[in-house]
Design a protein around this motif. Structure first.
Motif, mmCIF file in Angstrom:
data_model
loop_
_atom_site.group_PDB
_atom_site.id
_atom_site.type_symbol
_atom_site.label_atom_id
_atom_site.label_comp_id
_atom_site.label_asym_id
_atom_site.label_seq_id
_atom_site.Cartn_x
_atom_site.Cartn_y
_atom_site.Cartn_z
ATOM 1 N N ASN A 32 -18.974 9.108 5.828
ATOM 2 C CA ASN A 32 -18.546 7.718 5.779
ATOM 3 C C ASN A 32 -17.082 7.596 6.169
ATOM 4 O O ASN A 32 -16.347 8.592 6.208
ATOM 5 N N ARG A 34 -13.604 5.075 5.504
ATOM 6 C CA ARG A 34 -13.017 4.039 4.653
ATOM 7 C C ARG A 34 -11.670 3.608 5.211
ATOM 8 O O ARG A 34 -10.959 4.394 5.820
ATOM 9 N N TYR A 36 -8.166 1.982 3.655
ATOM 10 C CA TYR A 36 -7.415 1.684 2.452
ATOM 11 C C TYR A 36 -6.163 0.902 2.829
ATOM 12 O O TYR A 36 -5.568 1.129 3.879
ATOM 13 N N GLN A 38 -2.342 0.281 1.352
ATOM 14 C CA GLN A 38 -1.394 0.785 0.376
ATOM 15 C C GLN A 38 -0.103 -0.021 0.450
ATOM 16 O O GLN A 38 0.659 0.098 1.413
ATOM 17 N N GLY A 41 5.027 1.405 -2.834
ATOM 18 C CA GLY A 41 5.185 1.745 -4.237
ATOM 19 C C GLY A 41 3.919 1.656 -5.069
ATOM 20 O O GLY A 41 3.988 1.754 -6.292
ATOM 21 N N ARG A 42 2.783 1.481 -4.412
ATOM 22 C CA ARG A 42 1.523 1.369 -5.143
ATOM 23 C C ARG A 42 0.534 2.407 -4.645
ATOM 24 O O ARG A 42 0.742 3.084 -3.643
ATOM 25 N N GLY A 43 -0.573 2.533 -5.369
ATOM 26 C CA GLY A 43 -1.621 3.430 -4.918
ATOM 27 C C GLY A 43 -2.505 2.753 -3.888
ATOM 28 O O GLY A 43 -2.567 1.529 -3.815
ATOM 29 N N PRO A 44 -3.214 3.544 -3.075
ATOM 30 C CA PRO A 44 -4.116 2.958 -2.074
ATOM 31 C C PRO A 44 -5.252 2.202 -2.743
ATOM 32 O O PRO A 44 -5.744 2.590 -3.797
ATOM 33 N N SER A 46 -9.075 0.454 -1.823
ATOM 34 C CA SER A 46 -10.143 0.455 -0.825
ATOM 35 C C SER A 46 -10.399 -0.941 -0.267
ATOM 36 O O SER A 46 -10.496 -1.920 -1.009
ATOM 37 N N ILE A 49 -15.893 0.420 3.211
ATOM 38 C CA ILE A 49 -16.550 1.726 3.356
ATOM 39 C C ILE A 49 -17.703 1.536 4.323
ATOM 40 O O ILE A 49 -18.490 0.599 4.172
ATOM 41 N N ILE A 89 -4.613 2.999 5.765
ATOM 42 C CA ILE A 89 -4.989 4.398 5.904
ATOM 43 C C ILE A 89 -6.480 4.498 6.183
ATOM 44 O O ILE A 89 -7.299 3.904 5.474
ATOM 45 N N SER A 93 -14.897 10.954 5.377
ATOM 46 C CA SER A 93 -15.534 11.968 4.543
ATOM 47 C C SER A 93 -16.620 12.668 5.334
ATOM 48 O O SER A 93 -17.438 12.024 5.997
ATOM 49 N N PHE A 97 -17.001 17.525 -0.062
ATOM 50 C CA PHE A 97 -15.803 16.750 -0.336
ATOM 51 C C PHE A 97 -14.741 16.931 0.720
ATOM 52 O O PHE A 97 -13.573 16.739 0.461
ATOM 53 N N PHE A 101 -7.566 12.410 5.541
ATOM 54 C CA PHE A 101 -6.785 11.181 5.559
ATOM 55 C C PHE A 101 -6.002 11.079 6.866
ATOM 56 O O PHE A 101 -5.400 12.048 7.318
ATOM 57 N N LEU B 43 -1.201 11.811 2.770
ATOM 58 C CA LEU B 43 -1.964 12.092 1.554
ATOM 59 C C LEU B 43 -2.713 13.411 1.691
ATOM 60 O O LEU B 43 -3.406 13.640 2.681
ATOM 61 N N TYR B 48 -9.895 18.697 -7.228
ATOM 62 C CA TYR B 48 -10.730 17.685 -7.851
ATOM 63 C C TYR B 48 -11.647 18.302 -8.893
ATOM 64 O O TYR B 48 -11.980 19.492 -8.830
ATOM 65 N N PHE B 91 -0.657 11.240 -6.824
ATOM 66 C CA PHE B 91 -1.659 10.257 -7.214
ATOM 67 C C PHE B 91 -2.821 10.941 -7.918
ATOM 68 O O PHE B 91 -3.315 11.978 -7.477
ATOM 69 N N PHE B 107 -7.505 4.726 -7.060
ATOM 70 C CA PHE B 107 -6.241 5.429 -7.228
ATOM 71 C C PHE B 107 -5.405 4.814 -8.339
ATOM 72 O O PHE B 107 -5.431 3.598 -8.573
ATOM 73 N N GLY B 108 -4.631 5.675 -9.011
ATOM 74 C CA GLY B 108 -3.613 5.200 -9.908
ATOM 75 C C GLY B 108 -2.398 4.748 -9.131
ATOM 76 O O GLY B 108 -2.384 4.789 -7.894
ATOM 77 N N GLU B 109 -1.376 4.347 -9.833
ATOM 78 C CA GLU B 109 -0.163 3.837 -9.189
ATOM 79 C C GLU B 109 0.773 4.957 -8.752
ATOM 80 O O GLU B 109 1.765 4.705 -8.081
ATOM 81 N N TRP B 112 6.117 9.248 -9.200
ATOM 82 C CA TRP B 112 7.128 9.545 -8.191
ATOM 83 C C TRP B 112 8.014 10.667 -8.721
ATOM 84 O O TRP B 112 8.797 10.456 -9.643
#
Lengths: 111, 116
Positions: A32, A34, A36, A38, A41-44, A46, A49, A89, A93, A97, A101, B43, B48, B91, B107-109, B112
């Motif tokens: 698949n 995806r 994202y 971002q 200052g934050r996480g990605p 989604s 997909i 981003i 996949s 796993f 990216f 990234l 995992y 992350f 994802f978390g924030e 840093w």
């Protein structure tokens, strides 16, 4: 070698305009893809997909396309807003796993 | 749901010190991931877990890095001793199932980390 390449590296557009981001991949076998978003200052987060059998998927003003034959995907943003300024981003996949990216496209939307 | 919770959000430490990053995944998610993000490399997946068991740690850069998941609601990533090149955003992410099946990774924030 499994790779995901995104273009352009960065992009500046005016608010209200449309834009298209590109993603080419060589990940095989493919499971698949995806997209994202971002924010700085934050996480990605989604956006979409898509599996092998899907050509198009939309999420509000975001529309992703997938051509599994040419191993290309695009993310089209319609009527851009200032809040669309972020990194986008592409993530592919493969078997198990094996998740690759892309380096991301940095989008700046100007008023 | 509170989402994936990471702590600390920001950490500045001196070279040689031990750093511990913490993560609480989304309740019910069977998969937990640790990623590192830098400007140069983007990234990268470090390790995992599936049902608290480490499945693939091939992305862990070296023996200075270790990760544990003692229970379904907590994981740590430890760097000992830390080096300036470890400076990055780390992350934590979780997923209800395998990403191969199309499950979303949340994802978390990020934490840093700056090592001086």
């Amino acid at each position: 070698k499994n790779q995901v390449e995104q273009s352009p590296q960065s992009l500046i557009i005016l608010e209200g305009k449309n834009c298209t981001l590109q993603c080419n991949y060589t990940v095989s076998p493919f499971s698949n893809l995806r997209w994202y978003k971002q924010d700085t200052g934050r996480g990605p987060v989604s956006l979409t997909i898509m599996t092998f059998s899907e050509n198009t998927k939309s999420n509000g003003r975001y529309t992703a396309t997938l051509d599994a034959d040419t191993k290309q995907s695009s993310l089209h943003i319609t009527a851009s807003q200032l809040s669309d300024s972020a990194s986008y981003i592409c993530v592919v996949s493969g078997r198990g796993f094996k998740t690759i990216f892309g380096a991301g496209t940095r989008l700046f939307v100007k008023a | 749901d509170a989402g994936v919770i990471q702590s600390p959000r920001h950490e500045v430490t001196e070279m040689g010190q031990e750093v511990t990053l913490r993560c609480k995944p989304i309740s019910g998610h069977d998969y937990l991931f640790w990623y590192r993000q830098t400007m140069m490399r983007g990234l990268e997946l470090l390790i995992y877990f599936n049902n608290n068991v480490p499945i693939d740690d091939s992305g862990m850069p070296e023996d200075r890095f270790s990760a544990k998941m003692p229970n379904a609601s907590f994981s740590t990533l430890k760097i000992q001793p830390s080096e300036p090149r470890d400076s990055a955003v780390y992350f934590c992410a979780s997923s209800p199932g395998t990403p191969k099946a199309g499950n979303t990774i949340y994802f978390g924030e990020g934490s840093w980390l700056t090592v001086v």
